[in-house]
Design a protein around this motif. Structure first.
Motif, PDB file in Angstrom:
ATOM      1  N   LEU A   1       0.828  -1.213   0.000  1.00  0.00           N
ATOM      2  CA  LEU A   1       0.000   0.000   0.000  1.00  0.00           C
ATOM      3  C   LEU A   1       0.863   1.264   0.000  1.00  0.00           C
ATOM      4  N   ALA A   2       1.944   1.226   0.729  1.00  0.00           N
ATOM      5  CA  ALA A   2       2.809   2.398   0.840  1.00  0.00           C
ATOM      6  C   ALA A   2       3.690   2.595  -0.396  1.00  0.00           C
ATOM      7  N   GLU A   3       4.089   1.499  -1.033  1.00  0.00           N
ATOM      8  CA  GLU A   3       5.112   1.592  -2.081  1.00  0.00           C
ATOM      9  C   GLU A   3       4.619   1.366  -3.498  1.00  0.00           C
ATOM     10  N   THR A   4       3.359   0.971  -3.683  1.00  0.00           N
ATOM     11  CA  THR A   4       2.864   0.700  -5.034  1.00  0.00           C
ATOM     12  C   THR A   4       1.536   1.413  -5.265  1.00  0.00           C
ATOM     13  N   ASP A   5       1.083   1.370  -6.508  1.00  0.00           N
ATOM     14  CA  ASP A   5      -0.210   1.950  -6.875  1.00  0.00           C
ATOM     15  C   ASP A   5      -1.263   0.878  -7.141  1.00  0.00           C
ATOM     16  N   HIS A   6      -0.993  -0.345  -6.707  1.00  0.00           N
ATOM     17  CA  HIS A   6      -1.977  -1.406  -6.909  1.00  0.00           C
ATOM     18  C   HIS A   6      -3.283  -1.040  -6.212  1.00  0.00           C
TER      19      HIS A   6
ATOM     20  N   ALA B   1      -5.074  -7.032  -1.690  1.00  0.00           N
ATOM     21  CA  ALA B   1      -5.699  -8.097  -0.894  1.00  0.00           C
ATOM     22  C   ALA B   1      -5.396  -9.465  -1.512  1.00  0.00           C
ATOM     23  N   ALA B   2      -5.558  -9.591  -2.810  1.00  0.00           N
ATOM     24  CA  ALA B   2      -5.287 -10.870  -3.490  1.00  0.00           C
ATOM     25  C   ALA B   2      -3.803 -11.211  -3.454  1.00  0.00           C
ATOM     26  N   MET B   3      -2.945 -10.209  -3.583  1.00  0.00           N
ATOM     27  CA  MET B   3      -1.499 -10.443  -3.612  1.00  0.00           C
ATOM     28  C   MET B   3      -0.969 -10.991  -2.282  1.00  0.00           C
ATOM     29  N   VAL B   4      -1.659 -10.667  -1.197  1.00  0.00           N
ATOM     30  CA  VAL B   4      -1.191 -11.126   0.112  1.00  0.00           C
ATOM     31  C   VAL B   4      -1.998 -12.310   0.643  1.00  0.00           C
TER      32      VAL B   4
ATOM     33  N   PHE C   1     -10.182  -8.852   3.841  1.00  0.00           N
ATOM     34  CA  PHE C   1      -8.925  -8.102   3.937  1.00  0.00           C
ATOM     35  C   PHE C   1      -9.142  -6.781   4.666  1.00  0.00           C
ATOM     36  N   THR C   2     -10.143  -6.011   4.238  1.00  0.00           N
ATOM     37  CA  THR C   2     -10.364  -4.703   4.878  1.00  0.00           C
ATOM     38  C   THR C   2     -10.773  -4.859   6.341  1.00  0.00           C
ATOM     39  N   ARG C   3     -11.527  -5.918   6.649  1.00  0.00           N
ATOM     40  CA  ARG C   3     -11.919  -6.168   8.043  1.00  0.00           C
ATOM     41  C   ARG C   3     -10.683  -6.449   8.901  1.00  0.00           C
ATOM     42  N   ALA C   4      -9.809  -7.320   8.410  1.00  0.00           N
ATOM     43  CA  ALA C   4      -8.589  -7.656   9.156  1.00  0.00           C
ATOM     44  C   ALA C   4      -7.677  -6.433   9.277  1.00  0.00           C
ATOM     45  N   PHE C   5      -7.544  -5.688   8.200  1.00  0.00           N
ATOM     46  CA  PHE C   5      -6.686  -4.501   8.200  1.00  0.00           C
ATOM     47  C   PHE C   5      -7.189  -3.483   9.225  1.00  0.00           C
TER      48      PHE C   5
END
Length: 156
Positions: free
Chosen positions: A100-105, A111-114, A122-126
């Motif tokens: 999130l900090a280093e890319t524009d994905h 979420a899928a990448m991790v 993903f957003t709930r866990a984050f």
């Protein structure tokens, strides 16, 4: 163990010697098990860090290191200090914060990448761990980076 002549007879000396050998054997066994467990846990952690982006669960990791599911679960929590699911979540979220900090994905791509199968989970866990939404985290990190860049450029 005392001196041979401190025992009333040879039988008592042999019994004391047997007790010492049993204690030594137990220490060796404990050491051997501890070493084996640390090797198993190191391999499990390596496997988690290598596979966090794929579907992964406790059964897969315990099978990978050839340990019983319940035994591995207890061993992991006892030695790592948190359960498998919490550890995996933390590994995934650490990777997500970096992305999130280093890319524009897009957030859904991160979420899928991790390893999260759904954007919602993903957003709930984050949000649970970071206390903010992934989009807010990205904005905050970009503002920090811009502020740092401006501060660096302002130095004569």
């Amino acid at each position: 163990m005392r001196n041979l002549f401190d025992y009333p007879g040879m039988r008592e000396y042999i019994q004391a010697l047997q007790q010492q050998l049993l204690r030594l054997n137990q220490l060796y066994y404990d050491y051997k098990c501890s070493y084996r467990h640390s090797q198993d846990l190191n391999e499990a952690i390596r496997f988690i860090h290598e596979s966090y982006h794929k579907p992964l669960d406790l059964a897969m990791v315990s099978n990978h290191i050839s340990l019983n599911y319940a035994y591995f679960s207890n061993l992991f929590k006892k030695n790592i200090g948190k359960g498998f699911a919490e550890y995996l979540r933390d590994v995934r979220l650490d990777k997500a914060r970096r992305l999130l900090a280093e890319t524009d994905h897009k957030i859904v791509e991160v979420a899928a990448m991790v390893g999260y199968e759904s954007y919602k989970s993903f957003t709930r866990a984050f949000r649970l761990v970071m206390q903010i939404q992934p989009t807010e985290y990205r904005q905050m990190m970009r503002q920090k980076a811009e502020h740092k860049a401006h501060s660096y450029n302002a130095i004569p």
